[in-house]
Design a protein around this motif. Structure first.
Motif, PDB file in Angstrom:
ATOM      1  N   MET A 116       0.828  -1.210   0.000  1.00 18.06           N
ATOM      2  CA  MET A 116       0.000   0.000   0.000  1.00 18.06           C
ATOM      3  C   MET A 116       0.864   1.263   0.000  1.00 18.06           C
ATOM      4  O   MET A 116       0.524   2.252  -0.666  1.00 18.06           O
ATOM      5  N   SER A 117       1.972   1.251   0.710  1.00 16.50           N
ATOM      6  CA  SER A 117       2.878   2.412   0.718  1.00 16.50           C
ATOM      7  C   SER A 117       3.404   2.692  -0.679  1.00 16.50           C
ATOM      8  O   SER A 117       3.441   3.847  -1.123  1.00 16.50           O
ATOM      9  N   THR A 118       3.797   1.650  -1.375  1.00 15.17           N
ATOM     10  CA  THR A 118       4.297   1.807  -2.744  1.00 15.17           C
ATOM     11  C   THR A 118       3.188   2.319  -3.661  1.00 15.17           C
ATOM     12  O   THR A 118       3.427   3.211  -4.486  1.00 15.17           O
ATOM     13  N   ALA A 119       2.003   1.788  -3.513  1.00 16.38           N
ATOM     14  CA  ALA A 119       0.876   2.217  -4.353  1.00 16.38           C
ATOM     15  C   ALA A 119       0.557   3.696  -4.149  1.00 16.38           C
ATOM     16  O   ALA A 119       0.141   4.380  -5.084  1.00 16.38           O
ATOM     17  N   LEU A 120       0.757   4.201  -2.944  1.00 23.91           N
ATOM     18  CA  LEU A 120       0.416   5.592  -2.630  1.00 23.91           C
ATOM     19  C   LEU A 120       1.502   6.588  -3.015  1.00 23.91           C
ATOM     20  O   LEU A 120       1.273   7.794  -2.933  1.00 23.91           O
ATOM     21  N   GLU A 121       2.653   6.128  -3.471  1.00 25.65           N
ATOM     22  CA  GLU A 121       3.753   7.037  -3.791  1.00 25.65           C
ATOM     23  C   GLU A 121       3.381   8.153  -4.762  1.00 25.65           C
ATOM     24  O   GLU A 121       3.820   9.287  -4.581  1.00 25.65           O
ATOM     25  N   PRO A 122       2.565   7.912  -5.791  1.00 27.23           N
ATOM     26  CA  PRO A 122       2.230   9.023  -6.698  1.00 27.23           C
ATOM     27  C   PRO A 122       1.153   9.976  -6.149  1.00 27.23           C
ATOM     28  O   PRO A 122       0.791  10.932  -6.816  1.00 27.23           O
ATOM     29  N   THR A 123       0.661   9.716  -4.964  1.00 26.75           N
ATOM     30  CA  THR A 123      -0.384  10.564  -4.380  1.00 26.75           C
ATOM     31  C   THR A 123       0.227  11.507  -3.352  1.00 26.75           C
ATOM     32  O   THR A 123       1.374  11.330  -2.938  1.00 26.75           O
ATOM     33  N   PRO A 124      -0.545  12.481  -2.879  1.00 21.98           N
ATOM     34  CA  PRO A 124      -0.038  13.380  -1.843  1.00 21.98           C
ATOM     35  C   PRO A 124      -0.100  12.762  -0.432  1.00 21.98           C
ATOM     36  O   PRO A 124       0.191  13.428   0.539  1.00 21.98           O
ATOM     37  N   TYR A 125      -0.481  11.490  -0.342  1.00 23.30           N
ATOM     38  CA  TYR A 125      -0.622  10.836   0.955  1.00 23.30           C
ATOM     39  C   TYR A 125       0.457   9.785   1.192  1.00 23.30           C
ATOM     40  O   TYR A 125       0.973   9.191   0.249  1.00 23.30           O
ATOM     41  N   THR A 126       0.729   9.554   2.470  1.00 23.75           N
ATOM     42  CA  THR A 126       1.550   8.419   2.877  1.00 23.75           C
ATOM     43  C   THR A 126       0.689   7.538   3.765  1.00 23.75           C
ATOM     44  O   THR A 126      -0.294   7.995   4.358  1.00 23.75           O
ATOM     45  N   LEU A 127       1.069   6.298   3.856  1.00 21.80           N
ATOM     46  CA  LEU A 127       0.311   5.333   4.637  1.00 21.80           C
ATOM     47  C   LEU A 127       0.638   5.463   6.118  1.00 21.80           C
ATOM     48  O   LEU A 127       1.798   5.465   6.504  1.00 21.80           O
ATOM     49  N   GLU A 128      -0.395   5.568   6.936  1.00 20.91           N
ATOM     50  CA  GLU A 128      -0.201   5.532   8.385  1.00 20.91           C
ATOM     51  C   GLU A 128      -0.179   4.072   8.858  1.00 20.91           C
ATOM     52  O   GLU A 128       0.689   3.669   9.608  1.00 20.91           O
ATOM     53  N   ARG A 129      -1.163   3.304   8.382  1.00 21.33           N
ATOM     54  CA  ARG A 129      -1.224   1.878   8.743  1.00 21.33           C
ATOM     55  C   ARG A 129      -2.292   1.186   7.888  1.00 21.33           C
ATOM     56  O   ARG A 129      -3.115   1.842   7.260  1.00 21.33           O
ATOM     57  N   VAL A 130      -2.237  -0.133   7.897  1.00 23.49           N
ATOM     58  CA  VAL A 130      -3.266  -0.959   7.272  1.00 23.49           C
ATOM     59  C   VAL A 130      -3.966  -1.710   8.393  1.00 23.49           C
ATOM     60  O   VAL A 130      -3.310  -2.257   9.285  1.00 23.49           O
ATOM     61  N   GLU A 131      -5.278  -1.733   8.350  1.00 22.49           N
ATOM     62  CA  GLU A 131      -6.069  -2.491   9.318  1.00 22.49           C
ATOM     63  C   GLU A 131      -6.653  -3.695   8.602  1.00 22.49           C
ATOM     64  O   GLU A 131      -7.426  -3.552   7.658  1.00 22.49           O
ATOM     65  N   LEU A 132      -6.255  -4.889   9.043  1.00 25.97           N
ATOM     66  CA  LEU A 132      -6.729  -6.140   8.471  1.00 25.97           C
ATOM     67  C   LEU A 132      -7.758  -6.796   9.378  1.00 25.97           C
ATOM     68  O   LEU A 132      -7.743  -6.552  10.601  1.00 25.97           O
ATOM     69  N   PRO A 133      -8.606  -7.653   8.838  1.00 26.01           N
ATOM     70  CA  PRO A 133      -9.570  -8.367   9.678  1.00 26.01           C
ATOM     71  C   PRO A 133      -8.853  -9.198  10.742  1.00 26.01           C
ATOM     72  O   PRO A 133      -7.772  -9.745  10.486  1.00 26.01           O
ATOM     73  N   ASN A 134      -9.434  -9.274  11.903  1.00 27.41           N
ATOM     74  CA  ASN A 134      -8.875 -10.063  13.009  1.00 27.41           C
ATOM     75  C   ASN A 134      -7.445  -9.691  13.346  1.00 27.41           C
ATOM     76  O   ASN A 134      -6.659 -10.540  13.757  1.00 27.41           O
ATOM     77  N   GLY A 135      -7.061  -8.447  13.127  1.00 28.29           N
ATOM     78  CA  GLY A 135      -5.729  -7.989  13.478  1.00 28.29           C
ATOM     79  C   GLY A 135      -4.643  -8.400  12.510  1.00 28.29           C
ATOM     80  O   GLY A 135      -3.472  -8.127  12.730  1.00 28.29           O
ATOM     81  N   GLY A 136      -4.973  -9.081  11.426  1.00 26.34           N
ATOM     82  CA  GLY A 136      -3.981  -9.486  10.444  1.00 26.34           C
ATOM     83  C   GLY A 136      -3.122 -10.626  10.941  1.00 26.34           C
ATOM     84  O   GLY A 136      -3.417 -11.281  11.921  1.00 26.34           O
ATOM     85  N   HIS A 137      -2.022 -10.861  10.254  1.00 27.40           N
ATOM     86  CA  HIS A 137      -1.094 -11.940  10.601  1.00 27.40           C
ATOM     87  C   HIS A 137       0.023 -11.377  11.457  1.00 27.40           C
ATOM     88  O   HIS A 137       0.620 -10.434  11.158  1.00 27.40           O
TER      89      HIS A 137
END
Length: 94
Positions: free
Chosen positions: A73-94
């Protein structure tokens, strides 16, 4: 804030939103194919949280670990004016 700046802010915000939607669109489609819904919301002027929610048809083995998803997600957002704070996955993720 003056009246002169208000009309410019809405189009700017809309442009930022379209940029993020476009950057995440391929992942939104991939996640949907595996039974997940991807959404995002700004947490600051230049930061967002990406949230992934499972539907009843979700493939439990299809999600990558949180750290991998955050890198993607961080890489995907590189062309945007935003940076990733975090990803929230179901059940807390792995």
């Amino acid at each position: 804030m003056t009246e002169a700046t208000r009309p410019q802010e809405a189009p700017l915000q809309e442009t930022k939103q379209k940029d993020v939607d476009a950057a995440l669109a391929p992942f939104t489609e991939m996640m949907a194919a595996d039974g997940y819904l991807l959404s995002w919301e700004p947490t600051a002027e230049d930061r967002i949280v990406v949230r992934i929610d499972a539907t009843a048809e979700a493939c439990a083995d299809c999600l990558v670990p949180t750290r991998v998803m955050e890198a993607i997600m961080s890489t995907a957002l590189e062309p945007t004016p935003y940076t990733l704070e975090r990803v929230e996955l179901p059940n807390g993720g792995h």
